[in-house]
Structure formats: C-alpha cells, structure tokens
Design a protein around this motif. Structure first.
Motif, PDB file in Angstrom:
ATOM      1  N   HIS A   1       0.828  -1.209   0.000  1.00  0.00           N
ATOM      2  CA  HIS A   1       0.000   0.000   0.000  1.00  0.00           C
ATOM      3  C   HIS A   1       0.864   1.261   0.000  1.00  0.00           C
TER       4      HIS A   1
ATOM      5  N   ARG B   1       2.380   1.817  -3.376  1.00  0.00           N
ATOM      6  CA  ARG B   1       1.393   2.311  -4.334  1.00  0.00           C
ATOM      7  C   ARG B   1       1.052   3.781  -4.081  1.00  0.00           C
ATOM      8  N   GLU B   2       0.953   4.169  -2.823  1.00  0.00           N
ATOM      9  CA  GLU B   2       0.429   5.489  -2.480  1.00  0.00           C
ATOM     10  C   GLU B   2       1.469   6.601  -2.442  1.00  0.00           C
TER      11      GLU B   2
ATOM     12  N   MET C   1       1.545  -5.067  -8.967  1.00  0.00           N
ATOM     13  CA  MET C   1       1.050  -4.810  -7.608  1.00  0.00           C
ATOM     14  C   MET C   1      -0.140  -5.727  -7.319  1.00  0.00           C
ATOM     15  N   GLU C   2      -0.998  -5.918  -8.316  1.00  0.00           N
ATOM     16  CA  GLU C   2      -2.198  -6.736  -8.119  1.00  0.00           C
ATOM     17  C   GLU C   2      -1.846  -8.201  -7.866  1.00  0.00           C
TER      18      GLU C   2
END
Length: 181
Positions: free
Chosen positions: A69, A72-73, A138-139
């Motif tokens: 997370h 990604r963020e 990422m998925e």
C-alpha cells in the motif's frame, strides 16, 4: 540352633527383599513423574513457539500488505523498509525455532506459510526496485499476499490440533468468522 539361624536369616532376608521392592517402586514413581514433567514442559515449549510463530507470521503478512500500500500510495521510505525487515526477521527467527520443536504435521503447514511469505516478499522487493519479473504487478503481489491468510489458518489449525485444543477445526476453516487481519 539351626532353626534359630534360619529364622533370623528369613527375617533379615524378608526385610531386605521388602526394602528392595520398595526402592524399585519408588524409582518407577520418580521416572513416571519425570516423564509427565517432560511431557508438560514439551507442550509448554510448543505452545509458546506456536503462539509466537502465529503472531510473527501474521505480522509479517500484515507488514507485506502495508508495504504494498505504501509503495502504491507514496513511495517507500527507510522507516518502511526497516519495519518490513524487522517483521521478516522476527518471522524467520520463530520459523527457525519451530523447525526444531514442532512435529512434522505442523512443519508442513509452517513451511507452506514460510514459502508463501518469502515469495510475496520477493515480489514486493522487486516491485520496490522497479524490476518485477514477467507478470508481476502490484495486483498479483496483493493476491499472493491475501493467499497467505488461508495458509496461516491451516497452520494455526495444525498447531491447535497438536496442542489438543481444537475439537474439530471448524473455527479454522476459511471464512468461518475469521477476519484476515
């Protein structure tokens, strides 16, 4: 005179035999108590190891998910890397301990968790460096991370069964009221 000597010898011999029998009985009792103490100590040792392994594996899984997370963020900072490495090291230490204590049935499940966590860790680190393997995204890393929870439940069920605290394992089935975190 011979009768008197035979009587004294019989009395002394009987006392000696009774004493030796009593000593053997006492030794058997001591061995039985020691055996029960060893069994109890072994169970306490396994229970402590299982509690710590379960906790540290869950924390490593959570740290991996959190790291994804963060990646990604906002991008990963040194404190994020340190937190992930700390969780990984704690899990590695508990897994190493379990390898010396846990029976094979538990180790099979713990090994599956360890392998899954290391796989996700490798994916996360490659994604962090911007050098993913073919098909890694990422998925896919998140899906693999979520898949660890089922392996954790199976490991916990095996540990509970080994400790004799699980009657049928119904609480350890996926989706049986268990939150993944």
């Amino acid at each position: 005179m011979i009768i008197a000597v035979a009587g004294v010898a019989g009395t002394l011999g009987g006392s000696l035999l009774t004493q030796r029998g009593s000593e053997r009985t006492k030794l058997r009792e001591i061995e039985l108590v020691r055996g029960q103490e060893d069994i109890h100590e072994n169970r306490v040792l396994r229970r402590t190891c299982y509690v710590e392994l379960n906790r540290d594996a869950r924390q490593f899984t959570t740290a991996l998910n959190r790291h994804l997370h963060v990646l990604r963020e906002r991008g990963v900072e040194e404190a994020d890397r340190a937190a992930l490495e700390e969780a990984k090291a704690a899990h590695r230490d508990r897994y190493s301990e379990a390898q010396m204590i846990a029976p094979d049935e538990v180790l099979v499940r713990a090994s599956a968790v360890n392998q899954a966590l290391n796989k996700v860790y490798g994916q996360v680190k490659r994604l962090e460096r911007g050098e993913p393997d073919a098909g890694e995204t990422m998925e896919t890393a998140e899906r693999n991370g979520q898949g660890v929870w089922d392996k954790l439940r199976a490991m916990r069920a095996a540990m509970r069964h080994d400790l004799g605290v699980s009657s049928d394992g119904s609480l350890d089935r996926p989706g049986a009221g268990q939150h993944p975190f």
